[in-house]
Design a protein around this motif. Structure first.
Motif, PDB file in Angstrom:
ATOM      1  N   ILE A 131       0.813  -1.214   0.000  1.00  0.00           N
ATOM      2  CA  ILE A 131       0.000   0.000   0.000  1.00  0.00           C
ATOM      3  C   ILE A 131       0.847   1.266   0.000  1.00  0.00           C
ATOM      4  O   ILE A 131       0.429   2.304  -0.512  1.00  0.00           O
ATOM      5  N   VAL A 132       2.035   1.197   0.566  1.00  0.00           N
ATOM      6  CA  VAL A 132       2.921   2.367   0.595  1.00  0.00           C
ATOM      7  C   VAL A 132       3.390   2.681  -0.823  1.00  0.00           C
ATOM      8  O   VAL A 132       3.318   3.820  -1.282  1.00  0.00           O
ATOM      9  N   CYS A 133       3.842   1.659  -1.519  1.00  0.00           N
ATOM     10  CA  CYS A 133       4.289   1.832  -2.905  1.00  0.00           C
ATOM     11  C   CYS A 133       3.123   2.336  -3.764  1.00  0.00           C
ATOM     12  O   CYS A 133       3.288   3.214  -4.609  1.00  0.00           O
ATOM     13  N   ALA A 134       1.942   1.774  -3.544  1.00  0.00           N
ATOM     14  CA  ALA A 134       0.760   2.189  -4.305  1.00  0.00           C
ATOM     15  C   ALA A 134       0.437   3.662  -4.052  1.00  0.00           C
ATOM     16  O   ALA A 134       0.106   4.408  -4.981  1.00  0.00           O
ATOM     17  N   GLY A 135       0.558   4.098  -2.806  1.00  0.00           N
ATOM     18  CA  GLY A 135       0.281   5.494  -2.471  1.00  0.00           C
ATOM     19  C   GLY A 135       1.255   6.447  -3.132  1.00  0.00           C
ATOM     20  O   GLY A 135       0.858   7.466  -3.710  1.00  0.00           O
ATOM     21  N   VAL A 136       2.543   6.115  -3.063  1.00  0.00           N
ATOM     22  CA  VAL A 136       3.568   6.961  -3.683  1.00  0.00           C
ATOM     23  C   VAL A 136       3.375   6.994  -5.198  1.00  0.00           C
ATOM     24  O   VAL A 136       3.396   8.061  -5.824  1.00  0.00           O
ATOM     25  N   SER A 137       3.157   5.823  -5.787  1.00  0.00           N
ATOM     26  CA  SER A 137       2.956   5.754  -7.241  1.00  0.00           C
ATOM     27  C   SER A 137       1.735   6.558  -7.676  1.00  0.00           C
ATOM     28  O   SER A 137       1.771   7.258  -8.692  1.00  0.00           O
ATOM     29  N   SER A 138       0.669   6.460  -6.905  1.00  0.00           N
ATOM     30  CA  SER A 138      -0.545   7.220  -7.230  1.00  0.00           C
ATOM     31  C   SER A 138      -0.279   8.722  -7.225  1.00  0.00           C
ATOM     32  O   SER A 138      -0.736   9.442  -8.117  1.00  0.00           O
ATOM     33  N   LEU A 139       0.463   9.181  -6.229  1.00  0.00           N
ATOM     34  CA  LEU A 139       0.794  10.608  -6.172  1.00  0.00           C
ATOM     35  C   LEU A 139       1.637  11.047  -7.370  1.00  0.00           C
ATOM     36  O   LEU A 139       1.380  12.080  -7.976  1.00  0.00           O
ATOM     37  N   VAL A 140       2.656  10.244  -7.693  1.00  0.00           N
ATOM     38  CA  VAL A 140       3.545  10.592  -8.801  1.00  0.00           C
ATOM     39  C   VAL A 140       2.767  10.694 -10.110  1.00  0.00           C
ATOM     40  O   VAL A 140       2.868  11.687 -10.838  1.00  0.00           O
ATOM     41  N   PHE A 141       1.983   9.669 -10.405  1.00  0.00           N
ATOM     42  CA  PHE A 141       1.301   9.645 -11.689  1.00  0.00           C
ATOM     43  C   PHE A 141       0.104  10.587 -11.739  1.00  0.00           C
ATOM     44  O   PHE A 141      -0.226  11.111 -12.809  1.00  0.00           O
ATOM     45  N   THR A 142      -0.517  10.866 -10.601  1.00  0.00           N
ATOM     46  CA  THR A 142      -1.565  11.888 -10.568  1.00  0.00           C
ATOM     47  C   THR A 142      -0.951  13.261 -10.844  1.00  0.00           C
ATOM     48  O   THR A 142      -1.508  14.063 -11.596  1.00  0.00           O
ATOM     49  N   ALA A 143       0.201  13.532 -10.243  1.00  0.00           N
ATOM     50  CA  ALA A 143       0.885  14.812 -10.488  1.00  0.00           C
ATOM     51  C   ALA A 143       1.250  14.950 -11.962  1.00  0.00           C
ATOM     52  O   ALA A 143       0.981  15.993 -12.585  1.00  0.00           O
ATOM     53  N   LEU A 144       1.870  13.915 -12.527  1.00  0.00           N
ATOM     54  CA  LEU A 144       2.261  13.967 -13.943  1.00  0.00           C
ATOM     55  C   LEU A 144       1.052  14.174 -14.850  1.00  0.00           C
ATOM     56  O   LEU A 144       1.062  15.047 -15.724  1.00  0.00           O
ATOM     57  N   ASN A 145       0.017  13.357 -14.655  1.00  0.00           N
ATOM     58  CA  ASN A 145      -1.167  13.473 -15.508  1.00  0.00           C
ATOM     59  C   ASN A 145      -1.881  14.805 -15.321  1.00  0.00           C
ATOM     60  O   ASN A 145      -2.420  15.366 -16.286  1.00  0.00           O
ATOM     61  N   SER A 146      -1.873  15.346 -14.108  1.00  0.00           N
ATOM     62  CA  SER A 146      -2.491  16.656 -13.863  1.00  0.00           C
ATOM     63  C   SER A 146      -1.704  17.775 -14.537  1.00  0.00           C
ATOM     64  O   SER A 146      -2.294  18.707 -15.090  1.00  0.00           O
ATOM     65  N   LEU A 147      -0.372  17.686 -14.478  1.00  0.00           N
ATOM     66  CA  LEU A 147       0.447  18.696 -15.156  1.00  0.00           C
ATOM     67  C   LEU A 147       0.221  18.660 -16.663  1.00  0.00           C
ATOM     68  O   LEU A 147       0.183  19.702 -17.320  1.00  0.00           O
ATOM     69  N   ILE A 148       0.025  17.458 -17.205  1.00  0.00           N
ATOM     70  CA  ILE A 148      -0.216  17.328 -18.644  1.00  0.00           C
ATOM     71  C   ILE A 148      -1.618  17.817 -19.007  1.00  0.00           C
ATOM     72  O   ILE A 148      -1.786  18.614 -19.935  1.00  0.00           O
ATOM     73  N   GLU A 149      -2.623  17.363 -18.254  1.00  0.00           N
ATOM     74  CA  GLU A 149      -4.001  17.699 -18.598  1.00  0.00           C
ATOM     75  C   GLU A 149      -4.389  19.128 -18.204  1.00  0.00           C
ATOM     76  O   GLU A 149      -4.939  19.871 -19.009  1.00  0.00           O
ATOM     77  N   LEU A 150      -4.100  19.513 -16.979  1.00  0.00           N
ATOM     78  CA  LEU A 150      -4.521  20.835 -16.496  1.00  0.00           C
ATOM     79  C   LEU A 150      -3.493  21.929 -16.772  1.00  0.00           C
ATOM     80  O   LEU A 150      -3.859  23.061 -17.062  1.00  0.00           O
ATOM     81  N   GLY A 151      -2.216  21.578 -16.640  1.00  0.00           N
ATOM     82  CA  GLY A 151      -1.160  22.557 -16.862  1.00  0.00           C
ATOM     83  C   GLY A 151      -0.745  22.672 -18.321  1.00  0.00           C
ATOM     84  O   GLY A 151       0.023  23.551 -18.687  1.00  0.00           O
ATOM     85  N   GLN A 152      -1.238  21.766 -19.146  1.00  0.00           N
ATOM     86  CA  GLN A 152      -0.962  21.749 -20.579  1.00  0.00           C
ATOM     87  C   GLN A 152       0.528  21.631 -20.898  1.00  0.00           C
ATOM     88  O   GLN A 152       1.033  22.258 -21.818  1.00  0.00           O
ATOM     89  N   TYR A 153       1.206  20.791 -20.118  1.00  0.00           N
ATOM     90  CA  TYR A 153       2.602  20.454 -20.389  1.00  0.00           C
ATOM     91  C   TYR A 153       2.630  19.201 -21.256  1.00  0.00           C
ATOM     92  O   TYR A 153       1.680  18.421 -21.252  1.00  0.00           O
ATOM     93  N   THR A 154       3.742  18.983 -21.931  1.00  0.00           N
ATOM     94  CA  THR A 154       3.940  17.739 -22.662  1.00  0.00           C
ATOM     95  C   THR A 154       4.958  16.889 -21.900  1.00  0.00           C
ATOM     96  O   THR A 154       5.686  17.402 -21.046  1.00  0.00           O
ATOM     97  N   ASP A 155       5.009  15.589 -22.230  1.00  0.00           N
ATOM     98  CA  ASP A 155       6.014  14.709 -21.621  1.00  0.00           C
ATOM     99  C   ASP A 155       7.413  15.259 -21.859  1.00  0.00           C
ATOM    100  O   ASP A 155       8.272  15.213 -20.982  1.00  0.00           O
ATOM    101  N   GLU A 156       7.638  15.781 -23.056  1.00  0.00           N
ATOM    102  CA  GLU A 156       8.957  16.309 -23.405  1.00  0.00           C
ATOM    103  C   GLU A 156       9.302  17.532 -22.563  1.00  0.00           C
ATOM    104  O   GLU A 156      10.427  17.670 -22.091  1.00  0.00           O
ATOM    105  N   GLU A 157       8.332  18.425 -22.372  1.00  0.00           N
ATOM    106  CA  GLU A 157       8.579  19.607 -21.540  1.00  0.00           C
ATOM    107  C   GLU A 157       8.897  19.215 -20.101  1.00  0.00           C
ATOM    108  O   GLU A 157       9.717  19.855 -19.447  1.00  0.00           O
TER     109      GLU A 157
END
Length: 142
Positions: free
Chosen positions: A32-58
């Motif tokens: 559950i610890v790994c799952a929690g950390v992973s969820s935060l990381v990928f939620t942050a990345l996907n939010s920056l891409i979707e809401l912040g309009q960043y690209t993976d390259e940026e």
């Protein structure tokens, strides 16, 4: 242990996040610890891409087994910068809460960068060197 480095510019703004290692809290698929950390990381990345309009390259996203990092460049549009700052600080709070709840499994720290502008490749190399030293130390039987 999961090691989380949150990189801050001289101005105090979070400009990068690196997560490495495994928590060891439970077996793969049940951790559950790994799952929690992973969820935060990928939620942050996907939010920056979707809401912040960043690209993976940026974001200079680097995802490997047991390691994820990304760098958050400044955007010229004020609203995007504001959205990104909320995502960054929310992610930091989540990491700190997990590391406080599971101190034997997660270590989170702020890394203040000496220069306002930085080279992420150097930061990544410094982190990889640190992880190598930690992994070596774990192999030594004290």
């Amino acid at each position: 242990m999961v090691r989380i480095n949150i990189h801050r510019k001289k101005s105090g703004e979070i400009c990068g996040i690196e997560v490495s290692g495994h928590s060891g809290y439970a077996s793969a698929g049940n951790d559950i610890v790994c799952a929690g950390v992973s969820s935060l990381v990928f939620t942050a990345l996907n939010s920056l891409i979707e809401l912040g309009q960043y690209t993976d390259e940026e974001l200079a996203v680097d995802i490997q087994k047991g390691y994820t990092s990304f760098h958050i460049p400044e955007k010229s549009i004020e609203e995007q910068t504001y959205i990104a700052s909320i995502i960054r600080e929310t992610t930091r709070i989540g990491f700190e809460q997990i590391s406080e709840s599971y101190p034997k499994n997660v270590f989170s720290e702020m890394v203040n960068l000496k220069k306002h502008e930085h080279n992420m490749a150097n930061v990544v190399q410094e982190e990889q060197d640190y992880v190598s030293r930690v992994n070596y130390a774990r192999r030594i039987d004290f």
